[in-house]
Structure formats: C-alpha cells, structure tokens
Design a protein around this motif. Structure first.
Motif, short mmCIF file in Angstrom:
data_model
loop_
_atom_site.label_atom_id
_atom_site.label_comp_id
_atom_site.label_asym_id
_atom_site.label_seq_id
_atom_site.Cartn_x
_atom_site.Cartn_y
_atom_site.Cartn_z
N GLY A 3 -52.70 39.54 21.45
CA GLY A 3 -52.66 38.15 21.86
C GLY A 3 -53.91 37.36 21.51
O GLY A 3 -54.00 36.17 21.79
N PHE A 4 -54.87 38.02 20.88
CA PHE A 4 -56.14 37.38 20.53
C PHE A 4 -55.89 36.16 19.64
O PHE A 4 -56.42 35.08 19.88
CB PHE A 4 -57.04 38.39 19.82
CG PHE A 4 -58.35 37.83 19.35
CD1 PHE A 4 -59.37 37.56 20.25
CD2 PHE A 4 -58.58 37.59 18.00
CE1 PHE A 4 -60.59 37.05 19.81
CE2 PHE A 4 -59.79 37.09 17.56
CZ PHE A 4 -60.80 36.83 18.47
N GLY A 5 -55.08 36.33 18.60
CA GLY A 5 -54.80 35.24 17.68
C GLY A 5 -54.14 34.07 18.38
O GLY A 5 -54.45 32.90 18.09
N GLN A 6 -53.23 34.36 19.30
CA GLN A 6 -52.55 33.28 20.04
C GLN A 6 -53.53 32.53 20.93
O GLN A 6 -53.47 31.31 21.04
CB GLN A 6 -51.40 33.86 20.89
CG GLN A 6 -50.57 32.80 21.58
CD GLN A 6 -49.91 31.84 20.59
OE1 GLN A 6 -49.26 32.26 19.65
NE2 GLN A 6 -50.10 30.55 20.80
N LEU A 11 -56.63 27.62 21.97
CA LEU A 11 -57.92 26.96 22.15
C LEU A 11 -58.15 25.91 21.07
O LEU A 11 -58.61 24.81 21.34
CB LEU A 11 -59.06 27.99 22.13
CG LEU A 11 -59.13 28.91 23.34
CD1 LEU A 11 -60.09 30.07 23.07
CD2 LEU A 11 -59.58 28.14 24.58
N ARG A 12 -57.80 26.26 19.84
CA ARG A 12 -57.99 25.32 18.73
C ARG A 12 -57.12 24.09 18.91
O ARG A 12 -57.57 22.96 18.75
CB ARG A 12 -57.66 26.00 17.40
CG ARG A 12 -57.82 25.06 16.19
CD ARG A 12 -57.38 25.70 14.91
NE ARG A 12 -56.04 26.25 14.95
CZ ARG A 12 -54.92 25.51 14.87
NH1 ARG A 12 -54.98 24.21 14.77
NH2 ARG A 12 -53.74 26.11 14.89
N TYR A 36 -58.14 34.88 11.52
CA TYR A 36 -58.30 35.42 12.87
C TYR A 36 -57.10 35.04 13.75
O TYR A 36 -56.60 35.86 14.52
CB TYR A 36 -59.58 34.91 13.53
CG TYR A 36 -60.86 35.32 12.84
CD1 TYR A 36 -60.97 36.51 12.12
CD2 TYR A 36 -61.98 34.52 12.91
CE1 TYR A 36 -62.15 36.87 11.49
CE2 TYR A 36 -63.17 34.88 12.29
CZ TYR A 36 -63.24 36.05 11.58
OH TYR A 36 -64.41 36.41 10.97
N GLU A 37 -56.64 33.81 13.61
CA GLU A 37 -55.48 33.36 14.39
C GLU A 37 -54.24 34.18 14.05
O GLU A 37 -53.45 34.52 14.92
CB GLU A 37 -55.17 31.88 14.12
CG GLU A 37 -55.90 30.93 15.00
CD GLU A 37 -55.38 29.51 14.90
OE1 GLU A 37 -54.20 29.29 14.53
OE2 GLU A 37 -56.17 28.60 15.20
N ARG A 38 -54.06 34.47 12.78
CA ARG A 38 -52.88 35.24 12.34
C ARG A 38 -53.09 36.74 12.54
O ARG A 38 -52.20 37.54 12.25
CB ARG A 38 -52.59 34.94 10.87
CG ARG A 38 -52.11 33.53 10.62
CD ARG A 38 -51.69 33.31 9.17
NE ARG A 38 -52.76 33.53 8.21
CZ ARG A 38 -53.68 32.62 7.86
NH1 ARG A 38 -53.66 31.41 8.41
NH2 ARG A 38 -54.62 32.92 6.98
N GLU A 39 -54.26 37.10 13.01
CA GLU A 39 -54.65 38.50 13.24
C GLU A 39 -54.56 39.33 11.98
O GLU A 39 -54.27 40.52 12.01
CB GLU A 39 -53.85 39.11 14.40
CG GLU A 39 -54.12 38.40 15.72
CD GLU A 39 -53.49 39.07 16.93
OE1 GLU A 39 -53.29 40.31 16.90
OE2 GLU A 39 -53.22 38.36 17.91
N GLU A 40 -54.85 38.70 10.86
CA GLU A 40 -54.92 39.40 9.59
C GLU A 40 -56.27 40.07 9.43
O GLU A 40 -56.43 41.00 8.64
CB GLU A 40 -54.71 38.42 8.43
CG GLU A 40 -53.34 37.80 8.39
CD GLU A 40 -53.23 36.67 7.38
OE1 GLU A 40 -54.24 36.29 6.76
OE2 GLU A 40 -52.11 36.15 7.23
#
Length: 132
Positions: A3-6, A11-12, A36-40
């Motif tokens: 859930g980090f990317g979400q 936040l963005r 980072y958002e897409r957790e790539e």
C-alpha cells in the motif's frame, strides 16, 4: 510495504502536485516519484525520510499505513531488560523503581524530585571519579 504506492498517490493528490512536480521538488529526475507510486521501485531509507518530511507525515504512516501510537506503559515496562539486569547485579536489594504499584502512588512533583535527586547523585559520582 504493501500500500506504500497508494499512500504516496493519496498524499500527492491531496497536495495538488503532479508526479513530475514532486520528483523535481524532492531533487529526483522527472519520473522517479511515479515509479515509487506504481511500486516499480523502492526508495532508500533516506528518500523515504525526505518524502515523509515533504508531506509532513510520520514514517510509520508512510511505511506501515498507520500513525505511531506511544504505549502508555509504566516505567518498569519501558526499561531495557539488559539495563535492569545490570542494576540488579550491582546489588540493589529492593528495586522499588521496578514496581508499578509504587509508581502509581507518586505525584508528578514526587517524580520530578526523584529525577533531580538522581541527577545530583550522578553529578556527585562524576566529580568523585574525576578526583580519582
């Protein structure tokens, strides 16, 4: 970091910035924040701290998705076991400071008095050690 990317995306979006804007403001190349958002890609610890500071959120929230909650445990539970063992090995016969029922009887003024006395005893010991 499920859930980090979400969390980053939320936040963005709340901030009203684009991925590119945030990447540039944080000193990254234009598309890094999006990865980072897409957790790539996973950010380094230093980068996570930078992001947390930028959005003014805790690391706990950013990484785990929940705010840190300090546990209101008595002092006896917060003491490090190794330190306690060392103190007991010094020969303390009645370790009242480990008995939570004793702490409950003390007022804030009593606790402050204990802190002041402890500081005084430590300073006295330091002075004694300097003389040796």
């Amino acid at each position: 970091m499920e859930g980090f990317g979400q969390r980053l995306a939320n936040l963005r979006e709340k901030s009203g910035y684009s991925k590119k804007d945030i990447s540039i403001m944080l000193g990254f190349t234009a598309n890094v924040f999006g990865t980072y958002e897409r957790e790539e890609r996973r950010p380094s610890l230093e980068t996570i701290i930078k992001i947390a500071d930028f959005f003014d959120v805790s690391l706990d929230y950013l990484i785990r998705g929940k705010e840190y909650q300090q546990r209101n445990q008595p002092l006896s539970y917060q003491l490090n076991q190794l330190v306690v063992r060392e103190l007991l090995e010094k020969g303390i016969e009645h370790p009242y400071f480990l008995q939570k029922d004793k702490w409950k009887q003390l007022s804030q003024a009593d606790i402050k008095e204990l802190e002041n006395h402890f500081e005084w005893v430590v300073k006295k010991a330091e002075m004694r050690d300097k003389k040796l």
